[in-house]
Design a protein around this motif. Structure first.
Motif, PDB file in Angstrom:
ATOM      1  N   SER A 108       1.804  10.741  -9.334  1.00  0.00           N
ATOM      2  CA  SER A 108       0.783  11.163 -10.280  1.00  0.00           C
ATOM      3  C   SER A 108       0.032  12.357 -10.293  1.00  0.00           C
ATOM      4  N   VAL A 109      -0.446  12.629  -9.096  1.00  0.00           N
ATOM      5  CA  VAL A 109      -1.383  13.776  -8.980  1.00  0.00           C
ATOM      6  C   VAL A 109      -0.665  15.011  -8.661  1.00  0.00           C
ATOM      7  N   GLN A 110       0.784  14.739  -8.321  1.00  0.00           N
ATOM      8  CA  GLN A 110       1.577  16.044  -7.777  1.00  0.00           C
ATOM      9  C   GLN A 110       1.869  16.621  -9.169  1.00  0.00           C
ATOM     10  N   LYS A 111       1.815  16.093 -10.333  1.00  0.00           N
ATOM     11  CA  LYS A 111       2.442  16.539 -11.672  1.00  0.00           C
ATOM     12  C   LYS A 111       1.177  17.534 -11.965  1.00  0.00           C
ATOM     13  N   HIS A 112       0.141  17.703 -11.418  1.00  0.00           N
ATOM     14  CA  HIS A 112      -0.932  18.645 -11.870  1.00  0.00           C
ATOM     15  C   HIS A 112      -1.188  19.664 -10.553  1.00  0.00           C
ATOM     16  N   ILE A 113      -0.368  19.625  -9.503  1.00  0.00           N
ATOM     17  CA  ILE A 113      -0.735  20.404  -8.598  1.00  0.00           C
ATOM     18  C   ILE A 113       0.195  21.749  -8.558  1.00  0.00           C
ATOM     19  N   LEU A 114      -0.387  23.017  -8.226  1.00  0.00           N
ATOM     20  CA  LEU A 114       0.728  23.939  -8.101  1.00  0.00           C
ATOM     21  C   LEU A 114       1.838  23.842  -7.291  1.00  0.00           C
ATOM     22  N   PRO A 115       3.061  24.376  -7.609  1.00  0.00           N
ATOM     23  CA  PRO A 115       3.977  24.324  -6.930  1.00  0.00           C
ATOM     24  C   PRO A 115       4.150  25.168  -5.570  1.00  0.00           C
ATOM     25  N   GLY A 116       4.106  24.471  -4.688  1.00  0.00           N
ATOM     26  CA  GLY A 116       4.120  24.934  -3.250  1.00  0.00           C
ATOM     27  C   GLY A 116       2.809  24.715  -2.498  1.00  0.00           C
ATOM     28  N   TRP A 117       1.796  24.329  -3.285  1.00  0.00           N
ATOM     29  CA  TRP A 117       0.482  24.152  -2.738  1.00  0.00           C
ATOM     30  C   TRP A 117       0.659  23.227  -1.615  1.00  0.00           C
ATOM     31  N   LYS A 118      -0.142  23.801  -0.242  1.00  0.00           N
ATOM     32  CA  LYS A 118      -0.338  22.725   0.761  1.00  0.00           C
ATOM     33  C   LYS A 118      -1.409  23.194   1.136  1.00  0.00           C
ATOM     34  N   MET A 119      -2.100  22.037   1.953  1.00  0.00           N
ATOM     35  CA  MET A 119      -3.416  22.435   2.728  1.00  0.00           C
ATOM     36  C   MET A 119      -3.171  22.518   4.138  1.00  0.00           C
ATOM     37  N   ALA A 120      -3.525  23.876   4.614  1.00  0.00           N
ATOM     38  CA  ALA A 120      -3.262  24.331   6.109  1.00  0.00           C
ATOM     39  C   ALA A 120      -4.584  24.355   6.626  1.00  0.00           C
ATOM     40  N   PRO A 121      -4.712  23.892   7.946  1.00  0.00           N
ATOM     41  CA  PRO A 121      -5.669  23.918   8.925  1.00  0.00           C
ATOM     42  C   PRO A 121      -6.214  25.146   9.203  1.00  0.00           C
ATOM     43  N   VAL A 122      -7.335  25.347   9.640  1.00  0.00           N
ATOM     44  CA  VAL A 122      -7.878  26.591   9.988  1.00  0.00           C
ATOM     45  C   VAL A 122      -7.424  26.815  11.521  1.00  0.00           C
ATOM     46  N   PRO A 123      -6.971  27.989  11.888  1.00  0.00           N
ATOM     47  CA  PRO A 123      -6.459  28.151  13.058  1.00  0.00           C
ATOM     48  C   PRO A 123      -7.804  28.377  14.078  1.00  0.00           C
ATOM     49  N   GLY A 124      -7.235  27.863  15.383  1.00  0.00           N
ATOM     50  CA  GLY A 124      -8.516  27.505  16.155  1.00  0.00           C
ATOM     51  C   GLY A 124      -9.529  26.617  16.311  1.00  0.00           C
ATOM     52  N   THR A 125      -9.212  25.733  15.238  1.00  0.00           N
ATOM     53  CA  THR A 125     -10.417  24.517  15.020  1.00  0.00           C
ATOM     54  C   THR A 125      -9.635  23.248  15.653  1.00  0.00           C
ATOM     55  N   GLU A 126      -8.434  23.316  16.446  1.00  0.00           N
ATOM     56  CA  GLU A 126      -7.882  22.143  16.712  1.00  0.00           C
ATOM     57  C   GLU A 126      -8.764  21.044  17.487  1.00  0.00           C
ATOM     58  N   ASN A 127      -9.863  21.734  17.892  1.00  0.00           N
ATOM     59  CA  ASN A 127     -10.553  20.641  19.044  1.00  0.00           C
ATOM     60  C   ASN A 127     -11.984  20.172  18.095  1.00  0.00           C
TER      61      ASN A 127
ATOM     62  N   LEU B 122       0.911  -1.176  -0.156  1.00  0.00           N
ATOM     63  CA  LEU B 122      -0.213  -0.124  -0.042  1.00  0.00           C
ATOM     64  C   LEU B 122       1.050   1.225   0.155  1.00  0.00           C
ATOM     65  N   LYS B 123       1.956   1.078   0.841  1.00  0.00           N
ATOM     66  CA  LYS B 123       2.750   2.493   0.760  1.00  0.00           C
ATOM     67  C   LYS B 123       3.215   2.499  -0.781  1.00  0.00           C
ATOM     68  N   LYS B 124       3.752   1.371  -1.424  1.00  0.00           N
ATOM     69  CA  LYS B 124       4.176   1.672  -2.718  1.00  0.00           C
ATOM     70  C   LYS B 124       3.215   2.259  -3.727  1.00  0.00           C
ATOM     71  N   LEU B 125       1.932   1.696  -3.532  1.00  0.00           N
ATOM     72  CA  LEU B 125       0.827   2.376  -4.626  1.00  0.00           C
ATOM     73  C   LEU B 125       0.359   3.787  -4.101  1.00  0.00           C
ATOM     74  N   GLN B 126       0.433   3.917  -2.892  1.00  0.00           N
ATOM     75  CA  GLN B 126       0.170   5.269  -2.483  1.00  0.00           C
ATOM     76  C   GLN B 126       1.224   6.395  -2.946  1.00  0.00           C
ATOM     77  N   ALA B 127       2.425   5.964  -2.953  1.00  0.00           N
ATOM     78  CA  ALA B 127       3.418   6.627  -3.331  1.00  0.00           C
ATOM     79  C   ALA B 127       3.475   7.009  -4.988  1.00  0.00           C
ATOM     80  N   GLU B 128       2.882   5.907  -5.856  1.00  0.00           N
ATOM     81  CA  GLU B 128       2.662   6.241  -7.327  1.00  0.00           C
ATOM     82  C   GLU B 128       1.485   7.207  -7.252  1.00  0.00           C
ATOM     83  N   ARG B 129       0.393   6.881  -6.556  1.00  0.00           N
ATOM     84  CA  ARG B 129      -0.839   7.711  -6.815  1.00  0.00           C
ATOM     85  C   ARG B 129      -0.275   9.130  -6.386  1.00  0.00           C
ATOM     86  N   LEU B 130       0.551   9.598  -5.329  1.00  0.00           N
ATOM     87  CA  LEU B 130       0.808  10.940  -5.038  1.00  0.00           C
ATOM     88  C   LEU B 130       1.829  11.542  -6.001  1.00  0.00           C
TER      89      LEU B 130
END
Length: 388
Positions: A220-239, A210-218
Motif C-alpha cells: 500500500s505505501v509503495q504506491k506513494h514512494i518514489l521509484p528507486g527510493w531507499k533509506m541508506a545508513p550514514v557511513p561511519g555510524t555502524e557502532n 503478521l507477514k501477510k499484514l506487513q506485506a499488504e502494508r508495504l
C-alpha cells in the motif's frame, strides 16, 4: 541494572539484605513466592507476552525481511534481523512505548484477557522522543495489536505447562483508528469483530499472519514512494544507535538519521546527524502511519496546551458542526488565532442552536482556563443553549 546482571540475579542463589540486616531468603524463593500461580491473569498475561515476543523475534527475518530489503539498502541474511534486536529484548522492556519493534515502523503491542466482558484497550498519549515528553493527543501508537483470549485454566503435564485454549486476534493500528474514531478506547467485541469473517489464530500461526499484514502494508505505501527510493545508513555510524526519524514541525515533516546521546545519568536525547531524502511522490500527503510504513519512526510535534486542546475539540465537533463550520474553526487554529477560534465555536453553537455534549463543554471550559478567559462564562453559554 544491565541485562547480564539481571540474568545473574535470576540464576544465582542471591540473598537479600537491608544494610547490615541480612536475610536467608534467595532470589529463587522470591520468584517462587511471587510468580508461581499462573492462573493469576496478570502473570499469565506476562508469560503470554514473553512467549509471543520470543516467537516473533525468532521469526523476524520471515516477517519483515522483505520490508527491510524493499525500503533500505540493507541486505540482511537469514538470522541477521533476529540477532539485531535480541539484545534489546533480553528482558521485558518496561517503560518502552511498544512491547516489541521488529524493525523501524513495525511495532507491536501484545495484550491478553480471560475476561472479555471487562477488557478494553485504551488510547495512550503520544511521545516525542526528541524532547522526551508525553503529549496530550492520545492514539493507538503501535502498528499491530495482538490480543490473546484465554478461555481455560492452565494445566501441568509432566514438565510442560499447558496454557490451554488461547485464541489470538490481530488488528492493525489503522483498523483501530477506524473502529474508534474519536472514542478513547475499544472493547473486546469490536476489537475481535465478527468471528465468522475474522476467525482467531493459533499461537503458531502468528508469524505468517503478521507477514501477510506487513506485506499488504508495504504494498500500500509503495504506491506513494518514489521509484528507486531507499533509506541508506550514514557511513561511519555502524557502532552508534542511529534512528530514522520523521520529525513533525510547524511547516512540515523533516527526516533525519538521529543519534542517541547520553546527556546525564538516565537522560538520553536524539540529535539529528544527517538528512534523509523524502520518500514521497509529488502530491501525496502522508499521515503519521504512512511515515512509519515507509520505515521511519514518527515524532509528533510538541504543541502548546491550547493547541492540544483544540486538536482534541475539533474531532468532537464532527457530527455536530457541518464540514464548513469545522473548517472555519480549524482555519483560525492553524494560524494561531485561538481567541477567534473559540469565539467562532461558541457563536456557531448559539446561532445554529446546536446542542453541546458534556465532553465538548468540558473542553471549552479547559480552553478558556488555559487562555485566561472567564471559563465559567463560556461553559454557561454552551449549557444555556443546550438546555433550550
Amino acid at each position: 541494572m544491565q541485562p547480564e546482571q539481571l540474568k545473574s540475579f535470576l540464576e544465582a542463589n542471591t540473598t537479600f539484605s537491608f544494610g547490615n540486616a541480612t536475610t536467608p531468603y534467595t532470589a529463587n524463593d522470591f520468584w517462587g513466592w511471587a510468580f508461581s500461580n499462573m492462573n493469576v491473569a496478570v502473570l499469565r498475561g506476562v508469560l503470554i507476552e514473553y512467549l509471543v515476543a520470543k516467537s516473533l523475534i525468532a521469526k523476524c527475518d520471515h516477517i519483515v525481511g522483505d520490508t527491510v530489503r524493499a525500503l533500505t539498502t540493507n541486505t540482511p541474511q537469514e538470522g541477521d534481523l533476529t540477532r539485531s534486536i535480541e539484545k534489546h529484548y533480553q528482558v521485558q522492556p518496561h517503560g518502552d512505548v511498544f512491547d516489541l519493534q521488529l524493525t523501524w515502523g513495525v511495532t507491536l503491542e501484545i495484550k491478553s484477557t480471560a475476561s472479555p466482558q471487562n477488557w478494553r484497550l485504551n488510547k495512550t498519549c503520544r511521545w516525542n522522543i526528541m524532547e522526551d515528553k508525553n503529549l496530550w493527543e492520545q492514539v493507538f501508537p503501535a502498528q499491530f495489536y495482538i490480543l490473546a483470549h484465554i478461555d481455560s485454566d492452565i494445566s501441568f503435564n509432566e514438565n510442560d505447562l499447558d496454557l490451554g485454549s488461547v485464541t489470538f486476534h490481530v488488528r492493525t493500528g489503522r483498523e483501530l483508528d477506524a473502529l474508534t474514531g474519536t472514542n478513547k478506547s475499544v472493547g473486546f467485541s469490536r476489537f475481535v469483530g465478527d468471528e465468522t469473517n475474522r476467525p482467531g489464530y493459533r499461537f503458531d500461526e502468528l508469524p505468517d499472519v503478521l507477514k501477510k499484514l506487513q506485506a499488504e502494508r508495504l504494498e500500500s505505501v509503495q504506491k506513494h514512494i518514489l521509484p528507486g527510493w531507499k533509506m541508506a545508513p550514514v557511513p561511519g555510524t555502524e557502532n552508534y544507535n542511529m534512528l530514522p526519524l520523521a520529525i513533525e514541525g510547524e511547516d512540515g515533516t523533516d527526516t533525519f538519521w538521529c543519534r542517541e546521546v547520553k546527556l546525564d545519568k538516565g537522560v538520553w536525547r536524539c540529535i539529528p546527524i544527517d538528512p534523509i531524502p523524502s520518500p514521497w511522490k509529488a502530491g501525496f500527503v502522508p499521515d503519521w502511519r504512512d511515515w512509519e510504513a515507509a520505515g521511519f519512526s514518527y515524532v509528533p510535534r510538541v504543541m502548546t496546551p491550547v493547541e492540544s486542546l483544540f486538536r482534541r475539540l475539533l474531532p468532537e465537533l464532527d457530527g455536530v458542526f457541518s464540514a464548513s463550520e469545522i473548517a472555519e474553526v480549524s482555519s483560525f487554529v492553524e494560524v494561531g488565532e485561538y481567541g477567534l477560534a473559540l469565539d467562532t465555536t461558541i457563536g456557531i453553537f448559539i446561532e445554529e442552536k446546536k446542542r453541546a455534549e458534556s465532553n465538548v463543554i468540558a473542553l471549552v471550559q479547559s480552553l478558556a482556563t488555559a487562555m485566561k478567559l472567564p471559563d465559567a462564562e463560556y461553559s454557561e453559554l454552551l449549557c444555556a443553549v443546550s438546555r433550550k
